[in-house]
Scaffold this motif. Structure first.
Motif, PDB file in Angstrom:
ATOM      1  N   THR A  29      -0.577  -9.615  46.759  1.00  0.00           N
ATOM      2  CA  THR A  29       0.790 -10.263  46.084  1.00  0.00           C
ATOM      3  C   THR A  29      -0.247 -11.715  45.616  1.00  0.00           C
ATOM      4  OG1 THR A  29       1.584 -11.142  47.862  1.00  0.00           O
ATOM      5  CG2 THR A  29       1.929  -9.422  46.785  1.00  0.00           C
ATOM      6  N   ALA A  30       0.913 -12.536  44.703  1.00  0.00           N
ATOM      7  CA  ALA A  30       0.961 -13.457  44.128  1.00  0.00           C
ATOM      8  C   ALA A  30       1.688 -14.780  44.177  1.00  0.00           C
ATOM      9  CB  ALA A  30      -0.249 -14.107  43.332  1.00  0.00           C
ATOM     10  N   LEU A  31       1.956 -15.664  45.989  1.00  0.00           N
ATOM     11  CA  LEU A  31       2.807 -16.683  45.384  1.00  0.00           C
ATOM     12  C   LEU A  31       2.961 -17.705  44.657  1.00  0.00           C
ATOM     13  CD1 LEU A  31       5.616 -17.521  47.530  1.00  0.00           C
ATOM     14  CD2 LEU A  31       4.064 -18.374  48.776  1.00  0.00           C
ATOM     15  N   ALA A  32       3.459 -18.340  44.202  1.00  0.00           N
ATOM     16  CA  ALA A  32       3.524 -19.647  43.964  1.00  0.00           C
ATOM     17  C   ALA A  32       4.366 -20.402  44.971  1.00  0.00           C
ATOM     18  CB  ALA A  32       4.197 -19.602  42.552  1.00  0.00           C
ATOM     19  N   VAL A  33       4.188 -21.878  44.781  1.00  0.00           N
ATOM     20  CA  VAL A  33       4.559 -23.323  45.547  1.00  0.00           C
ATOM     21  C   VAL A  33       4.861 -24.430  44.047  1.00  0.00           C
ATOM     22  CG1 VAL A  33       4.722 -24.991  47.299  1.00  0.00           C
ATOM     23  CG2 VAL A  33       3.635 -22.293  47.404  1.00  0.00           C
ATOM     24  N   LEU A  34       5.889 -24.099  43.803  1.00  0.00           N
ATOM     25  CA  LEU A  34       6.146 -25.388  43.216  1.00  0.00           C
ATOM     26  C   LEU A  34       7.176 -26.378  43.724  1.00  0.00           C
ATOM     27  CD1 LEU A  34       8.247 -22.956  40.262  1.00  0.00           C
ATOM     28  CD2 LEU A  34       6.465 -24.973  40.198  1.00  0.00           C
ATOM     29  N   GLY A  35       6.699 -27.712  43.488  1.00  0.00           N
ATOM     30  CA  GLY A  35       7.303 -28.562  43.906  1.00  0.00           C
ATOM     31  C   GLY A  35       6.991 -30.067  43.403  1.00  0.00           C
ATOM     32  N   ARG A  36       7.367 -31.096  42.803  1.00  0.00           N
ATOM     33  CA  ARG A  36       6.842 -32.122  42.824  1.00  0.00           C
ATOM     34  C   ARG A  36       6.150 -33.023  43.251  1.00  0.00           C
ATOM     35  NH1 ARG A  36      12.733 -35.817  42.449  1.00  0.00           N
ATOM     36  NH2 ARG A  36      13.133 -35.385  44.362  1.00  0.00           N
ATOM     37  N   ASN A  37       5.593 -34.215  42.468  1.00  0.00           N
ATOM     38  CA  ASN A  37       3.969 -35.066  43.026  1.00  0.00           C
ATOM     39  C   ASN A  37       5.650 -35.591  44.571  1.00  0.00           C
ATOM     40  OD1 ASN A  37       2.553 -34.576  41.345  1.00  0.00           O
ATOM     41  ND2 ASN A  37       2.935 -36.602  40.118  1.00  0.00           N
ATOM     42  N   ALA A 176      -4.596 -11.783  39.515  1.00  0.00           N
ATOM     43  CA  ALA A 176      -3.542 -11.259  40.879  1.00  0.00           C
ATOM     44  C   ALA A 176      -3.216  -9.423  40.585  1.00  0.00           C
ATOM     45  CB  ALA A 176      -2.639 -12.318  40.491  1.00  0.00           C
ATOM     46  N   ARG A 177      -2.910  -9.760  39.124  1.00  0.00           N
ATOM     47  CA  ARG A 177      -3.319  -8.037  38.881  1.00  0.00           C
ATOM     48  C   ARG A 177      -4.213  -7.150  39.152  1.00  0.00           C
ATOM     49  NH1 ARG A 177      -1.898 -10.513  33.643  1.00  0.00           N
ATOM     50  NH2 ARG A 177      -3.689  -9.865  32.771  1.00  0.00           N
ATOM     51  N   GLY A 178      -4.953  -7.582  39.942  1.00  0.00           N
ATOM     52  CA  GLY A 178      -6.457  -6.586  39.909  1.00  0.00           C
ATOM     53  C   GLY A 178      -6.554  -6.566  41.553  1.00  0.00           C
ATOM     54  N   GLY A 179      -5.485  -7.524  42.182  1.00  0.00           N
ATOM     55  CA  GLY A 179      -5.718  -6.993  43.559  1.00  0.00           C
ATOM     56  C   GLY A 179      -5.537  -8.315  44.638  1.00  0.00           C
ATOM     57  N   LEU A 180      -5.817  -9.503  44.046  1.00  0.00           N
ATOM     58  CA  LEU A 180      -6.489 -10.368  44.702  1.00  0.00           C
ATOM     59  C   LEU A 180      -5.506 -11.207  45.256  1.00  0.00           C
ATOM     60  CD1 LEU A 180      -8.778 -12.120  45.940  1.00  0.00           C
ATOM     61  CD2 LEU A 180      -9.000 -13.751  43.884  1.00  0.00           C
ATOM     62  N   THR A 181      -5.375 -11.645  46.397  1.00  0.00           N
ATOM     63  CA  THR A 181      -3.596 -12.252  47.489  1.00  0.00           C
ATOM     64  C   THR A 181      -4.169 -13.509  46.849  1.00  0.00           C
ATOM     65  OG1 THR A 181      -4.372 -10.943  49.437  1.00  0.00           O
ATOM     66  CG2 THR A 181      -2.624 -12.647  49.538  1.00  0.00           C
ATOM     67  N   VAL A 182      -3.342 -14.492  45.908  1.00  0.00           N
ATOM     68  CA  VAL A 182      -3.282 -15.682  45.373  1.00  0.00           C
ATOM     69  C   VAL A 182      -1.835 -15.989  46.132  1.00  0.00           C
ATOM     70  CG1 VAL A 182      -3.612 -16.798  43.230  1.00  0.00           C
ATOM     71  CG2 VAL A 182      -4.083 -14.448  43.164  1.00  0.00           C
ATOM     72  N   LEU A 183      -2.606 -17.699  46.487  1.00  0.00           N
ATOM     73  CA  LEU A 183      -1.429 -18.477  46.754  1.00  0.00           C
ATOM     74  C   LEU A 183      -1.841 -19.487  45.744  1.00  0.00           C
ATOM     75  CD1 LEU A 183       1.191 -20.309  47.753  1.00  0.00           C
ATOM     76  CD2 LEU A 183      -1.478 -21.126  49.513  1.00  0.00           C
ATOM     77  N   LEU A 184      -0.964 -19.942  44.804  1.00  0.00           N
ATOM     78  CA  LEU A 184      -0.741 -21.080  43.675  1.00  0.00           C
ATOM     79  C   LEU A 184      -0.123 -21.977  43.664  1.00  0.00           C
ATOM     80  CD1 LEU A 184      -1.741 -21.878  40.636  1.00  0.00           C
ATOM     81  CD2 LEU A 184      -0.153 -20.207  39.606  1.00  0.00           C
ATOM     82  N   VAL A 185      -0.662 -23.420  43.143  1.00  0.00           N
ATOM     83  CA  VAL A 185       0.350 -24.742  43.354  1.00  0.00           C
ATOM     84  C   VAL A 185       0.872 -25.079  42.080  1.00  0.00           C
ATOM     85  CG1 VAL A 185      -0.132 -27.289  44.392  1.00  0.00           C
ATOM     86  CG2 VAL A 185      -0.243 -25.410  45.766  1.00  0.00           C
ATOM     87  N   GLU A 186       1.885 -25.082  41.898  1.00  0.00           N
ATOM     88  CA  GLU A 186       1.923 -25.242  40.946  1.00  0.00           C
ATOM     89  C   GLU A 186       3.356 -26.878  40.389  1.00  0.00           C
ATOM     90  OE1 GLU A 186       1.203 -26.230  37.667  1.00  0.00           O
ATOM     91  OE2 GLU A 186      -0.733 -25.263  37.128  1.00  0.00           O
ATOM     92  N   GLN A 187       3.379 -27.595  39.475  1.00  0.00           N
ATOM     93  CA  GLN A 187       4.426 -27.980  39.422  1.00  0.00           C
ATOM     94  C   GLN A 187       5.478 -27.807  38.334  1.00  0.00           C
ATOM     95  OE1 GLN A 187       4.386 -32.807  38.851  1.00  0.00           O
ATOM     96  NE2 GLN A 187       2.533 -33.272  39.462  1.00  0.00           N
TER      97      GLN A 187
END
Length: 232
Positions: A29-37, A176-187
């Protein structure tokens, strides 16, 4: 392999940045962590991958304890980082970067070049001869060649032109669609929602809330109080 982060406190010097962060990312699965600077996003990924030792809490990959282990041990356990700002070696060619990163496994140099064909054209170019987008693709390729079980990406689209950012997002979404576990940090919510199954909103070093990507697409205002961005 499930990546588990439980009640993690971490920071730099005498200051604490993360205050009891908890996350779980199931295999594939892919989880995104969103947050400001300043929310603690980079501190989080650096703590997971062993660049910062947590002051308290637990980090485990499918039950294997990682908290407090040095970065090279965490990498061998299957955690790979695509760092903010790319950080490729200026004097090494693309081919040399790939050769140094390669470990035995399903990710081979031909496979990453198929995923990232622009690198095939740049094999003889040094790191300081690459565009920002090419350097980001090299950073992703380098991480994949370590045969990761979990891929951490720290703002991979930062500073890129729109077309290059779109290409990088497409690559991450394909992984991510291919099955790799992903942690994505983004603003940027739109970047995260293009990739993630779930999104955690980080504020002041704490997880303010967690939502499915579908929930945030349906109601973008859910991010406003955390990110202070206008709804689109």
């Amino acid at each position: 392999m499930t990546l588990t982060v439980e009640d993690v406190h971490s920071g730099y010097g005498g200051g604490t940045v993360l205050h009891g962060v908890g996350l779980a990312i199931p295999t594939g699965t892919a989880l995104a962590v969103l947050g400001r600077n300043g929310a603690g996003k980079t501190t989080l990924v650096h703590t997971i991958c062993g660049l910062i030792k947590p002051r308290a809490g637990r980090i485990a990959l499918d039950g294997l304890e990682l908290a407090g282990r040095p970065a090279h041990r965490v990498a061998r356990a299957g955690i790979a980082l695509v760092p903010q700002g790319r950080r490729v070696f200026a004097s090494l060619t693309v081919a040399e970067h790939l050769a140094l990163s390669r470990r035995r496994g399903e990710w081979t140099v031909p496979r990453v070049l198929q995923l990232l064909p622009r690198l095939q054209e740049r094999l003889r170019n040094r790191g300081n001869q690459l565009s920002g987008g090419e350097a980001q693709m090299l950073a992703i390729a380098r991480a994949l060649l370590t045969q990761p079980k979990v891929l951490l990406l720290d703002e991979p689209c930062e500073g890129l032109a729109v077309d290059l950012a779109d290409r990088v997002r497409a690559v991450v979404a394909e992984l991510a669609r291919g099955g790799l576990t992903v942690l994505l940090v983004e603003q940027q919510p739109e970047h995260a929602l293009a990739v993630a199954d779930r999104v955690a909103l980080l504020a002041d070093g704490m997880v303010a809330s967690t939502h499915t990507a579908a929930q945030l697409r349906a109601d973008p205002s859910l991010t406003d109080h955390v990110l202070s961005v206008a709804s689109h």
